[in-house]
Design an enzyme around this catalytic site. Structure first.
Site: not given
Length: 306
Positions: A217, A246, A279
């Site tokens: 993360r 994000e 991601h």
């Protein structure tokens, strides 16, 4: 009992209407939100009558988890490995059960593909697998899978104990793992104990040829400190699939507050041995299947006990 199940992020991970087979006397209706909701008011309106909520990135925090707003809520399932979008403490106080979905796939062999710069900062060529020591920080399902692959390639594997904790059976002290590993792989959840876990001090403790790989993360690595270490040649390179903010813009889409790693041009990234992806490491047919099966298991098991 009749359940109203609200999937807040069905626009991202849709839940098939026929996925669940709840044990009697439980029945359910499923509401898939196919458009992303972001305001607190819209989130609260969506979940106010829910007994079960599924979320991936939509936050369930503060007033949304107040008994006056979600009086029927009994179960939250995070269709992800992380639970940082959920106020876990408040959920615990209310007695709301919380589960996350753990990913177990064979996708991580791609981790060891950093070949854009062959020599390390000292000019030495790459080591063979049998010369590599891989330090794994976070030894859940993903960490165990990575360790399995590394050992099969002949690499030595060190499993890190929690930062500040003493060594235990099968675990080496955190500082030792940093100092002795040629590759550090981060695969642990984000939380108060792991935010900023890797910063200037930790980066300076790594060998100059070490690679840092973050498949967990954003926020676990201090991005500014990492960029400084790469530019100074303090470590051999880095790869990350996650960022503190994000979605984070890159190139001409970069905005103030986005990751400094994504402001680095392609030429400099090549020189720094820096690889970034947005991601997407989790995104595969297998991942979606595993997420939904874990969601199915959690809901059905919870219903069987209540």
């Amino acid at each position: 009992m009749h359940h109203k199940i609200v999937a807040l992020d069905a626009w991202n991970v849709p839940i098939p209407p026929s996925l669940l087979q709840l044990p009697g006397p439980h029945t359910y209706e499923l509401v898939n939100l196919t458009t992303q909701v972001s305001s607190t008011e819209a989130i609260q309106n969506a979940v106010q009558d829910a007994t079960i909520v599924a979320t991936t990135v939509t936050p369930l925090k503060g007033p949304t988890l107040a008994a006056s707003v979600t009086p029927k809520l009994q179960l939250i399932v995070a269709i992800a490995t992380g639970t940082d979008c959920i106020d876990t403490d408040l959920a615990a106080v209310r007695g709301i059960k919380l589960h996350n979905t753990v990913l177990e796939t064979d996708e991580w062999t791609k981790t060891f593909a950093l070949t854009s710069v062959l020599n390390d900062p000292s000019g030495s060529p790459p080591m063979t697998c049998r010369d590599e020591t891989v330090g794994i920080v976070g030894y859940g399902a993903i960490g165990r899978r990575i360790a399995e692959f590394c050992r099969s390639l002949g690499m030595s594997v060190l499993i890190a104990a929690r930062k500040g904790a003493s060594a235990s059976e099968g675990r080496a002290p955190f500082a030792q793992v940093l100092a002795q590993s040629s590759v550090i792989v981060l695969c642990l959840p984000r939380g108060p104990e792991t935010l900023g876990l890797i910063s200037t001090q930790e980066l300076q403790a790594m060998p100059r040829h070490a690679l840092l790989i973050n498949v967990s993360r954003g926020g676990i690595v201090d991005e500014t400190a990492l960029l400084e270490a790469l530019r100074a040649g303090s470590i051999g390179g880095a790869a990350t699939d996650v960022f503190l903010q994000e979605p984070s813009g890159a190139g001409k889409f970069w905005r103030e507050g986005d990751s400094p790693l994504l402001k680095v041009g392609a030429a400099e990234a090549g020189r720094l041995n820096l690889l970034v992806t947005p991601h997407v490491a989790w995104c595969s047919t297998t991942t979606f299947h595993n997420y939904l099966q874990a969601f199915k298991r959690h809901v059905e098991d919870w219903c069987a006990k209540n």
